[in-house]
Write a protein that holds these residues in place. Sequence first.
Motif, PDB file in Angstrom:
ATOM      1  N   ILE A 157       0.841  -1.200   0.000  1.00 33.90           N
ATOM      2  CA  ILE A 157       0.000   0.000   0.000  1.00 33.90           C
ATOM      3  C   ILE A 157       0.873   1.246   0.000  1.00 33.90           C
ATOM      4  O   ILE A 157       0.576   2.242  -0.681  1.00 33.90           O
ATOM      5  N   ALA A 158       2.008   1.189   0.716  1.00 33.86           N
ATOM      6  CA  ALA A 158       2.918   2.343   0.733  1.00 33.86           C
ATOM      7  C   ALA A 158       3.472   2.588  -0.663  1.00 33.86           C
ATOM      8  O   ALA A 158       3.537   3.722  -1.134  1.00 33.86           O
ATOM      9  N   PHE A 159       3.825   1.509  -1.335  1.00 28.02           N
ATOM     10  CA  PHE A 159       4.393   1.657  -2.675  1.00 28.02           C
ATOM     11  C   PHE A 159       3.374   2.253  -3.647  1.00 28.02           C
ATOM     12  O   PHE A 159       3.660   3.203  -4.369  1.00 28.02           O
ATOM     13  N   CYS A 160       2.162   1.666  -3.647  1.00 27.42           N
ATOM     14  CA  CYS A 160       1.132   2.172  -4.566  1.00 27.42           C
ATOM     15  C   CYS A 160       0.815   3.636  -4.267  1.00 27.42           C
ATOM     16  O   CYS A 160       0.698   4.464  -5.178  1.00 27.42           O
ATOM     17  N   ALA A 161       0.663   3.958  -2.981  1.00 24.23           N
ATOM     18  CA  ALA A 161       0.342   5.336  -2.603  1.00 24.23           C
ATOM     19  C   ALA A 161       1.475   6.277  -3.001  1.00 24.23           C
ATOM     20  O   ALA A 161       1.239   7.397  -3.449  1.00 24.23           O
ATOM     21  N   LEU A 162       2.714   5.799  -2.869  1.00 27.12           N
ATOM     22  CA  LEU A 162       3.868   6.640  -3.221  1.00 27.12           C
ATOM     23  C   LEU A 162       3.877   6.953  -4.713  1.00 27.12           C
ATOM     24  O   LEU A 162       4.135   8.088  -5.118  1.00 27.12           O
ATOM     25  N   VAL A 163       3.568   5.942  -5.523  1.00 24.64           N
ATOM     26  CA  VAL A 163       3.531   6.160  -6.971  1.00 24.64           C
ATOM     27  C   VAL A 163       2.452   7.186  -7.313  1.00 24.64           C
ATOM     28  O   VAL A 163       2.693   8.156  -8.055  1.00 24.64           O
ATOM     29  N   ILE A 164       1.261   6.998  -6.740  1.00 22.32           N
ATOM     30  CA  ILE A 164       0.168   7.944  -7.005  1.00 22.32           C
ATOM     31  C   ILE A 164       0.561   9.346  -6.529  1.00 22.32           C
ATOM     32  O   ILE A 164       0.408  10.329  -7.253  1.00 22.32           O
ATOM     33  N   ALA A 165       1.091   9.421  -5.308  1.00 21.08           N
ATOM     34  CA  ALA A 165       1.422  10.723  -4.729  1.00 21.08           C
ATOM     35  C   ALA A 165       2.497  11.433  -5.544  1.00 21.08           C
ATOM     36  O   ALA A 165       2.446  12.645  -5.745  1.00 21.08           O
ATOM     37  N   THR A 166       3.472  10.662  -6.039  1.00 12.67           N
ATOM     38  CA  THR A 166       4.557  11.268  -6.798  1.00 12.67           C
ATOM     39  C   THR A 166       4.062  11.813  -8.135  1.00 12.67           C
ATOM     40  O   THR A 166       4.305  12.967  -8.484  1.00 12.67           O
ATOM     41  N   LEU A 167       3.332  10.967  -8.867  1.00 15.05           N
ATOM     42  CA  LEU A 167       2.861  11.396 -10.188  1.00 15.05           C
ATOM     43  C   LEU A 167       1.880  12.553 -10.067  1.00 15.05           C
ATOM     44  O   LEU A 167       2.014  13.588 -10.722  1.00 15.05           O
ATOM     45  N   PHE A 168       0.891  12.384  -9.200  1.00  8.62           N
ATOM     46  CA  PHE A 168      -0.133  13.399  -9.072  1.00  8.62           C
ATOM     47  C   PHE A 168       0.442  14.670  -8.443  1.00  8.62           C
ATOM     48  O   PHE A 168       0.082  15.790  -8.837  1.00  8.62           O
ATOM     49  N   GLY A 169       1.359  14.504  -7.503  1.00  4.23           N
ATOM     50  CA  GLY A 169       2.004  15.664  -6.887  1.00  4.23           C
ATOM     51  C   GLY A 169       2.796  16.468  -7.903  1.00  4.23           C
ATOM     52  O   GLY A 169       2.792  17.698  -7.879  1.00  4.23           O
ATOM     53  N   LEU A 170       3.448  15.759  -8.828  1.00  6.18           N
ATOM     54  CA  LEU A 170       4.219  16.431  -9.864  1.00  6.18           C
ATOM     55  C   LEU A 170       3.286  17.241 -10.771  1.00  6.18           C
ATOM     56  O   LEU A 170       3.572  18.384 -11.135  1.00  6.18           O
ATOM     57  N   VAL A 171       2.148  16.625 -11.122  1.00 13.61           N
ATOM     58  CA  VAL A 171       1.178  17.337 -11.959  1.00 13.61           C
ATOM     59  C   VAL A 171       0.699  18.612 -11.254  1.00 13.61           C
ATOM     60  O   VAL A 171       0.673  19.697 -11.839  1.00 13.61           O
ATOM     61  N   LEU A 172       0.357  18.478  -9.973  1.00 11.85           N
ATOM     62  CA  LEU A 172      -0.124  19.649  -9.218  1.00 11.85           C
ATOM     63  C   LEU A 172       0.958  20.731  -9.153  1.00 11.85           C
ATOM     64  O   LEU A 172       0.680  21.918  -9.339  1.00 11.85           O
ATOM     65  N   ALA A 173       2.197  20.310  -8.900  1.00 10.25           N
ATOM     66  CA  ALA A 173       3.288  21.289  -8.791  1.00 10.25           C
ATOM     67  C   ALA A 173       3.509  21.999 -10.124  1.00 10.25           C
ATOM     68  O   ALA A 173       3.693  23.212 -10.171  1.00 10.25           O
ATOM     69  N   LEU A 174       3.459  21.239 -11.232  1.00 11.73           N
ATOM     70  CA  LEU A 174       3.661  21.855 -12.546  1.00 11.73           C
ATOM     71  C   LEU A 174       2.514  22.801 -12.882  1.00 11.73           C
ATOM     72  O   LEU A 174       2.707  23.836 -13.507  1.00 11.73           O
ATOM     73  N   MET A 175       1.292  22.429 -12.459  1.00 10.92           N
ATOM     74  CA  MET A 175       0.145  23.319 -12.693  1.00 10.92           C
ATOM     75  C   MET A 175       0.373  24.655 -12.001  1.00 10.92           C
ATOM     76  O   MET A 175       0.125  25.715 -12.565  1.00 10.92           O
TER      77      MET A 175
END
Lengths: 217, 243
Positions: free
Chosen positions: A25-43
Amino acid sequence: MNKFLQDAQDYLPILLQGAVTTAGIAFCALVIATLFGLVLALMRYSGIGVLSWTARSFVNIVRGIPILVQLFYIYFVLPDFGIDLTAFQAGAIGLGIAYSCYMAENFRAGLEAVDKGQVEAAQSIGMSWVLTMRRVVLPQAFRTVLPPYGNTMIMLLKDTSQASVITVAEITFQGKMLAASTFENMTVYTLVAGLYLAFSVPLFLLASYLERRFGKK
Amino acid sequence: MITIKGLHKSFGNLEVLKGIDATVEKGEVVCLIGASGSGKSTLLRCVNGLETYEQGAIDVHGRRVRAEDASIRDIRTRVTMVFQRFNLFPHRTALQNITEGPIFVKGEPRAEAEAHGMALLARMNLADKADAYPEQLSGGQQQRVAIARALAMRPEAILFDEPTSALDPELVGEVLAAMRALAEEGMTMLVVTHEMGFAREVADRVLFMSGGRIVEQGPAAELLSNPQHERTRDFLSRILSPM
Ligand SMILES: Nc1ncnc2c1ncn2[C@@H]1O[C@H](COP(=O)(O)OP(=O)(O)O)[C@@H](O)[C@H]1O
Ligand SMILES: [Mg+2]
């Protein structure tokens, strides 16, 4: 002490099953958080009003709600809208979204630490925004972002324990069940704490290595 | 080749460019001089589409320069820029800095871009520095890599914004020499500089800016030895004999 070791031998296999789920669960959440966090930061970094506003609002809303409540919402409320998720899926997605907001703040700080002259130099040879990000800004932001990224990763790992409330059978959940049926609270929770440390101590070491290697000179 | 007409530019309430008219012809070297804060960088940045402007027009080969238009990227490959603080990409070697644009913007094959990049480095007397990272180079070497990076796009003109102002005095000469060589090969150049010797010897024309306007312009020798406007005289006397 002997009894502790004896009990530990009995309980450890069950708790290790939980540890596998925790890691998953940590791994899956980390992948989601990283990708989505990057999108939010770039926005936010884009400087485009609508995108920046949307990202900022989203981050503030999500950060204003306890993770526990977010998990309840995803697991118990979304089915009313026809979105049925397993406990594991709900936990990974919930934690991923919650942590994407922390990640976004990390990433944004890293992006903004890159000298504006870099962007101008990239533009002055005709680079598009996407190319400027990919070839010039992100590789430089990467170094500054690594240390806080490591720390957020540790927080995320520990917060996977919150998924126990929606019945994800991770370490804490397994521990609770064991303790409830055996009343060996001390043994069980000592083992639970030990397992978390077994995960987070290597991550601490990694984070402090990254800090030394890439942190501010 | 570059035509600027009635250009006005403000930052908030501060009007920085108050109606600029200027041209740079093909093959010409034009030096832009003036006191700090007079708007020289802003003018250059408008020409490169790094700033928007409210009024007037900038044309490159008859194509309108507008920071917000998609066409700006193509125009930038034809008119590149060299910055005061070099702005080399610190995570790439000298050669990679130079080939970045040709490979990723223009889509040149890597081998060809690298051969051209090595030739440019040789021209800048930096052939042995191809694999050095910017932090391993002196300021003068970095600026020459930056000039090579601007040249690698095979531009029709290059804008220079005080290319030697951030350099230690003993490193200024090598950068000016590289620019002089470019000028002799016929490159079109618009150069903001405080190096009056360079302006006098290399520039075809000099523009003097003050308070957001071009106060005086003319052939380099003429303007520098016999300035007509009082503010030009003031400026030149201050810069030629400081204190
Ligand atoms: N991004 C900016 N925001 C606000 N004011 C600016 C900005 N850039 C430049 N200025 C102002 O515009 C004026 C002209 O600046 P600049 O073009 O850099 O002059 P120069 O290059 O001749 O020294 C200065 O008063 C400066 O403070
Ligand atoms: Mg300036």
